[in-house]
Design a protein around this motif. Structure first.
Motif, mmCIF file in Angstrom:
data_model
loop_
_atom_site.group_PDB
_atom_site.id
_atom_site.type_symbol
_atom_site.label_atom_id
_atom_site.label_comp_id
_atom_site.label_asym_id
_atom_site.label_seq_id
_atom_site.Cartn_x
_atom_site.Cartn_y
_atom_site.Cartn_z
ATOM 1 N N ALA A 136 -7.469 9.348 -12.922
ATOM 2 C CA ALA A 136 -6.806 10.544 -12.405
ATOM 3 C C ALA A 136 -5.389 10.668 -12.974
ATOM 4 O O ALA A 136 -4.460 11.058 -12.290
ATOM 5 N N GLY A 137 -5.249 10.268 -14.230
ATOM 6 C CA GLY A 137 -3.977 10.442 -14.923
ATOM 7 C C GLY A 137 -3.012 9.303 -14.763
ATOM 8 O O GLY A 137 -1.950 9.301 -15.356
ATOM 9 N N ALA A 138 -3.353 8.276 -13.984
ATOM 10 C CA ALA A 138 -2.427 7.169 -13.766
ATOM 11 C C ALA A 138 -2.921 5.931 -14.484
ATOM 12 O O ALA A 138 -4.111 5.628 -14.487
ATOM 13 N N LYS A 173 -0.738 8.736 -23.383
ATOM 14 C CA LYS A 173 -0.381 9.988 -22.727
ATOM 15 C C LYS A 173 -1.508 11.007 -22.852
ATOM 16 O O LYS A 173 -1.840 11.702 -21.881
ATOM 17 N N TYR A 174 -2.108 11.105 -24.044
ATOM 18 C CA TYR A 174 -3.204 12.046 -24.220
ATOM 19 C C TYR A 174 -4.354 11.710 -23.264
ATOM 20 O O TYR A 174 -4.950 12.611 -22.654
ATOM 21 N N ALA A 175 -4.667 10.413 -23.161
ATOM 22 C CA ALA A 175 -5.758 10.006 -22.269
ATOM 23 C C ALA A 175 -5.434 10.359 -20.824
ATOM 24 O O ALA A 175 -6.294 10.843 -20.073
ATOM 25 N N VAL A 229 -10.246 7.283 -18.859
ATOM 26 C CA VAL A 229 -10.265 6.857 -20.260
ATOM 27 C C VAL A 229 -9.524 5.535 -20.391
ATOM 28 O O VAL A 229 -8.365 5.423 -19.968
ATOM 29 N N LYS A 230 -10.192 4.555 -20.962
ATOM 30 C CA LYS A 230 -9.558 3.274 -21.248
ATOM 31 C C LYS A 230 -9.194 3.232 -22.726
ATOM 32 O O LYS A 230 -10.067 3.230 -23.598
ATOM 33 N N VAL A 231 -7.900 3.241 -23.020
ATOM 34 C CA VAL A 231 -7.415 3.199 -24.396
ATOM 35 C C VAL A 231 -7.250 1.738 -24.822
ATOM 36 O O VAL A 231 -6.571 0.964 -24.154
#
Length: 428
Positions: A19-21, A66-68, A80-82
């Motif tokens: 959720a963006g965090a 940041k994009y993820a 998303v796991k970068v």
């Protein structure tokens, strides 16, 4: 051909965005490890893994994160796991996608028929959709098999000849328009400890491929090896003359992909990429410009080599549709992120033509020269010119240029070996 990146450690390991965090990160974590924890109540239903090689430009990993995070904010059901993969990235992704536990989304330079047959990539025509027409067609072509497109470009890295304008003026040299003029310029510009040209520490570098291209032979034509040819003999003979003239810098502290030799004046011309423009202009101001490798002679063509990275989706992913949605959001729809990725940290061309046209940084100085050269002379390495297929040619070119081997016999023997390797690549 694509430049090696200087490896500078940034934040190592993986970061998962829910959720963006960012919910987990560890500088000592195994960068290949996948998240194994089950989603908490209210957490996203899907977790995608996205692999990047370890870019050398400061800020790139933070940007990827940041994009993820932004994607997950817009799509709360998908985390998303970068993963930032250090070291030998090619070996690691190749091993990882042999099983269903590999990354859902990852970046590569090339897409081979073997990858398609093995399900390591999946068609992405629907991901590009109508926007396909806004991507550089020359860049897309090598990633198309059986009429299907398997990759979305992330950055375009053109490579060509950069030069010091003041040194040209002092030597009375004009921008060359043929290989003969190019070799003559290298000779005129070689003075004292300064050499006329730096193309690689072996004295040849990428010119072993670029010079035949400039003489009208791309070395491979679909599934046929064509470098056992008079045009390639002629090109390599010309390259040998350049090498024998002792006008090429060799054994420099960094290789051709770093602009140090041009900046320090160790060479007056250098084969290098667009990525080097900020560093060169910071040190040299308006004393640097560029030109395409000139046509070898009649029937040839000027050449700018179009390298870069592309995004693919693992055909074995358990979350194919979510992965495609993420790739479209980031590398097709999100032109602001694409421009940021290309120009805020390193210096590359955004792959969407409209985004590149609107990028102010590409509209003046040497960057504008490069953009014009790309439009007129850009050539992309053929898809089947893989490292395995081209190695016999590379060995042959080195023997011809540096050791004086018979060009006809050496190329003929190498072409047979390359063809044998190529014949084992599956047809699609």
């Amino acid at each position: 051909m694509d430049r090696p990146f200087t490896r500078r450690g940034l934040l190592k390991g993986s970061v998962l965005f829910v959720a963006g965090a960012a919910v987990s990160a560890c500088s000592t974590a195994d960068p290949l490890a996948r998240t194994s924890s089950a989603p908490a109540a209210g957490a996203p239903k899907i977790t995608l893994t996205h692999w990047y090689h370890e870019y050398g430009e400061d800020g790139t990993q933070r940007a990827a994160m940041k994009y993820a995070a932004d994607f997950t904010k817009a799509n709360p059901d998908i985390a998303v796991k970068v993963s930032w993969i250090p070291g030998d990235y090619a070996t690691k992704w190749t091993a990882a996608v042999l099983t269903a536990d590999g990354p859902d989304v990852y970046e590569v330079n090339d897409v081979s028929p073997n990858m398609v047959k093995a399900g390591q990539v999946t068609p992405l025509d629907e991901v590009l959709g109508a926007e396909k027409a806004d991507f550089n067609a020359t860049v897309l072509e090598p990633y198309t098999w059986g009429g299907r497109l398997y990759a979305v470009p992330m950055i375009i890295d053109p490579m060509l000849v950069f030069y010091r304008k003041s040194l040209f003026q002092q030597a009375g040299v004009a921008v060359p328009t043929s290989f003969g003029e190019f070799a003559a310029a290298a000779k005129a510009l070689t003075q004292g400890k300064r050499k006329g040209l730096f193309a690689g520490n072996d004295g040849i570098g990428p010119l072993n491929t670029m010079v035949p291209w400039s003489n009208g032979n791309l070395l491979i034509d679909d599934r046929e090896i064509i470098y056992d040819d008079a045009k390639v003999v002629e090109a390599l003979t010309g390259l040998k003359g350049l090498y024998d003239g002792k006008t090429t810098l060799q054994g420099y502290s960094t290789d051709w992909w770093d602009p140090g030799a041009l900046i320090t004046g160790a060479a007056a011309m250098q084969w290098v990429g667009l990525w080097a423009v900020p560093g060169m202009t910071a040190e040299l101001g308006d004393d640097v410009d560029a030109f395409a490798l000139p046509a070898f002679g009649p029937g040839g063509r000027a050449v700018v080599n179009m390298g870069g990275w592309v995004q693919v989706v693992n055909g074995k992913s358990r979350n194919l549709e979510a992965a495609k949605k993420y790739v479209r959001w980031l590398w097709v729809d999100n032109t602001a992120a694409q421009t940021d990725w290309s120009l805020a940290y390193g210096f590359h061309i955004p792959p969407r033509n409209s985004a590149a046209a609107q990028a102010a940084k590409l509209g003046s100085g040497p960057a504008k020269t490069v953009m014009d050269a790309v439009a007129a002379h850009g050539v992309k390495q053929p898809a089947l010119w893989t490292p395995e297929v081209r190695q016999p040619y590379v060995d042959a070119a080195t023997a011809i240029v540096k050791k004086g081997a018979d060009p006809e016999k050496t190329l003929a023997a190498a072409a047979r070996r390359s063809q044998e390797i190529l014949d084992k690549v599956p047809a699609l």
